[in-house]
Enzyme design. Structure first.
Site, short mmCIF file in Angstrom:
data_model
loop_
_atom_site.label_atom_id
_atom_site.label_comp_id
_atom_site.label_asym_id
_atom_site.label_seq_id
_atom_site.Cartn_x
_atom_site.Cartn_y
_atom_site.Cartn_z
N HIS A 464 0.83 -1.21 0.00
CA HIS A 464 0.00 0.00 0.00
C HIS A 464 0.87 1.26 0.00
O HIS A 464 0.69 2.16 -0.84
CB HIS A 464 -0.90 -0.02 1.24
N GLU A 465 1.80 1.32 0.93
CA GLU A 465 2.64 2.52 1.01
C GLU A 465 3.55 2.65 -0.20
O GLU A 465 3.86 3.76 -0.63
CB GLU A 465 3.46 2.51 2.32
N HIS A 468 1.74 4.47 -2.87
CA HIS A 468 1.89 5.92 -2.69
C HIS A 468 3.26 6.39 -3.18
O HIS A 468 3.39 7.44 -3.83
CB HIS A 468 1.76 6.29 -1.20
N HIS A 471 3.41 6.87 -6.80
CA HIS A 471 2.70 8.10 -7.18
C HIS A 471 3.64 9.30 -7.08
O HIS A 471 3.60 10.22 -7.90
CB HIS A 471 1.49 8.28 -6.26
#
Length: 674
Positions: A464-465, A468, A471
């Site tokens: 999940h991180e 990010h 991104h």
């Protein structure tokens, strides 16, 4: 004294010279940076020439370079490796930075120049990204109170300054309660615990200079303890301490802090002419209005609650079969749920965890990024802010893309949770700058000489991180205001939650899940059982999350509650919250909502983004390949590289061709009713 924070960072890749930075450097560096920013903003506002996009917007984009450099170091350290000196400076900085921000957004001459550009925007010959940046500046100033006059203007400045102080206090209070609570585990208390839990408890004691085994409030330690400890009395003590963070009386009690924050937010919204803080906060988001948020949450709540209640009945029967009468309690759920998972899926986390070593899961995340986006990761030997932190250079085809820093282990100096941040963002304005991105997690640190092992939930957090991080690392825009994760709050979780799906692709774990001791690949039968259990206990997970999101929404929809705890109880009572499930984050430690404005009236955004991420991964399924190059290229172009350069709905449509429905989300959580 020479201050390394106020000169250009000339080391490899522009990484801060951490070895030279002392706590005493931060306060004077901030003073110098604020003075430089104020002077530059004053020049921009007083420019006698006609306002242009270049002499107003582009000038503002570059006006805080030193402040961003100093803050990029300090705020990362304040979250990941704090100490009393840094906490004291945080408290001192909060009102100063709030006052500076208000000075900028309420500068009448600056607002006049931005307004003139806005009025003439169609004749300025702006490109799409420039038009988006101008739109965001105009909206930011208007929503900050630039058009207020007289007493309202002064009061808004006071409200914002006070909110900054309170949010800092809230965060530090939670950290203090997490840091200060421990439970010593005697040898007999370790009975029934898997080796990895015992090892983590030993490492926690060593980290605090203690002998033996220690339970802390680190999620990566307390959750497995609640899953595996047969000692109901110890589970209850640990659980009560975990959910009581910020609610223990004394200086670290957050209940009054939360009440004042909610009152000031309501006042802020009304000063700006909004019916509620939720109406104010949601205006620029994809959801737009509180009604749209509530509609989504309730559409998922109903099947989730039905599933959770059915599961609660099963777990209660299991507990009573053990000779324990009375209702299933919150400190019982994880224990009996783990036993049920073992019985129904033959899936034991103690058996699975050796195959999910931290190093293996990092390699898996990197390999997926290579297969999707062509990224390579080369370890860097650089002095960083803590010995646990590690760095990699990220390249594509030999070209530098970013620096990625991973800081994975829990420690007393780190706030709880997991997050992505940056030491430096990406931009092209004024010269190309590539980002320095950091992922911070709180995995249980192993004892010396032992491998770090993750639970499946931990591995999901890592992916999940890293979503990010992608991104931020793949950002490819001109203006810092729209770079990386500078997007709508209910869009920002799309890349992170989408990346979690690659952990569920069997070939990823087939390639990377290796036993930490033997190096053997994960057995196919175990992997099959893991995949079959993907939606196990989703009633519990969905209910605890939606309850938190609905309480957050209720806090901000109408008049601020005089007593947030009473309002919390009212909301949960009206929902018919299952007895053995609590909110994921109770109000006194709900840092997402009260440690700043980021997720205030916005905790729903994880689910709003999940509607998109479930549909987005379907694009790969429809292509017949989880690593389909054409779909990956569209994902990079319209989501990961575009930042906030366009309206998020436009970006999603460009990627997917349409907006999604809620059905893929329900299917992904095992809640789709035939």
């Amino acid at each position: 004294m020479d201050n390394p924070l106020v000169t250009a960072f000339e080391g490899p890749f522009g990484i801060a010279p951490f070895a030279k930075i002392e706590d005493a450097h931060f306060a004077p560096a901030f003073e110098a940076a604020l003075a430089a920013a104020r002077a530059r903003v004053a020049e921009i506002a007083a420019d006698p020439g006609e306002p242009t996009f270049a002499n107003v917007i582009e000038a503002l984009e570059l006006s805080e370079a030193l402040l961003e450099q100093v803050g990029g170091v300090f705020w990362n350290l304040a979250g990941a490796d704090t100490n009393p000196a840094r906490q004291q400076l945080e408290r001192a900085l909060a009102p100063k930075l709030a006052a500076y921000s208000t000075e900028v957004t309420m500068n009448e001459r600056l607002w006049s120049r931005i307004s003139a550009l806005w009025a003439a925007r169609e004749s300025l010959g702006l490109g799409p990204e420039q038009m988006r940046v101008l739109t965001l500046y105009h909206r930011r100033f208007r929503r900050a109170g630039a058009a207020l006059e007289g007493a309202d203007r002064q009061r808004m400045a006071e409200v914002m300054e006070r909110l900054s102080v309170l949010s800092t206090r809230f965060s530090q209070n939670v950290l203090a309660d997490e840091r200060d609570w421990t439970m010593a585990l005697q040898p007999e208390d370790l009975a029934g615990l898997p080796d990895f839990v015992v090892a983590s408890a030993k490492a926690a004691a060593e980290e605090r200079g203690r002998v033996g085994h220690l339970l802390t409030l680190s999620r990566s330690l307390i959750v497995p303890f609640l899953q595996f400890s047969p000692r109901r009395d110890l589970r209850e003590s640990a659980y009560r301490a975990w959910v009581a963070r910020g609610e223990n009386g004394g200086e670290t009690d957050n209940r009054a802090v939360a009440a004042e924050i909610l009152s000031l937010r309501e006042e802020r919204a009304r000063l700006l002419g909004y019916a509620s803080f939720a109406a104010y906060k949601l205006e620029p988001e994809m959801a737009g209005k509180p009604e749209a948020v509530r509609d989504l949450l309730m559409r998922v709540w109903t099947p989730a609650k039905e599933k959770a209640e059915a599961d609660q009945a099963v777990l209660t029967a299991m507990m009573q079969a053990d000779g324990i009468n009375g209702p299933l309690e919150p400190w019982d759920w994880r224990y009996y749920s783990e036993k049920r998972r073992k019985a129904e899926y033959d899936l034991d986390e103690a058996e699975l965890k050796p195959y999910l070593g931290l190093e293996a899961m990092i390699r898996a995340a990197f390999d997926c990024a290579y297969r999707l986006f062509g990224l390579d990761f080369r370890p860097l030997d650089l002095p960083l802010y803590h010995p646990d932190a590690r760095a990699w250079e990220v390249t594509r085809g030999g070209e530098h893309v970013a620096v990625f820093i991973g800081d994975f282990f829990a420690r007393a100096s780190k706030r709880s949770g997991a997050w992505m941040s940056d030491f430096r963002g990406q931009k092209k304005l004024g010269g190309a700058v590539r980002p320095i991105i950091v992922n911070v997690c709180n995995f249980a640190k192993p004892a010396a000489g032992e491998a770090a092992l993750l639970s499946y939930d931990d591995a999901r957090t890592l992916f999940h991180e890293f979503g990010h991080a992608l991104h931020g690392m793949l950002s490819d825009v001109t203006y810092p205001t729209v770079a990386g994760t500078s997007v709508a709050r209910d869009f920002v979780e799309l890349p992170s939650q989408l990346y979690e799906h690659w952990l569920e692709v069997p070939e990823v774990l087939e390639a990377h899940a290796r036993h930490a001791a033997t190096g053997a690949p994960i057995p196919k039968a175990l992997l099959d059982r893991l995949m079959a259990a993907q939606t196990y206990d989703q009633g519990f997970a969905t209910v605890e999350y939606i309850a938190s999101a609905l309480v957050d929404l209720a806090f901000h929809e109408g008049a601020a509650p005089a007593d947030p705890m009473v309002r919390q109880a009212e909301v949960l009572g009206a929902l018919g919250m299952p007895h053995a499930i609590r909110m994921r984050h109770a109000t006194p430690h709900f840092a997402h909502v009260f440690s700043g404005d980021g997720y205030s009236a916005g905790y729903y955004s994880y689910m709003w983004s999940e509607v998109m991420d479930a549909d987005a991964f379907d694009a790969f399924r429809e292509a017949g390949d989880a690593f389909d190059p054409a779909v990956a290229a569209r994902l990079q172009r319209f989501v990961l590289s575009a930042g906030g350069s366009q309206d998020p709905a436009s970006l999603y449509r460009a990627f997917r061709g349409r907006m999604p429905g809620v059905e893929p989300l329900l299917r992904g959580r095992g809640l789709l009713v035939a």
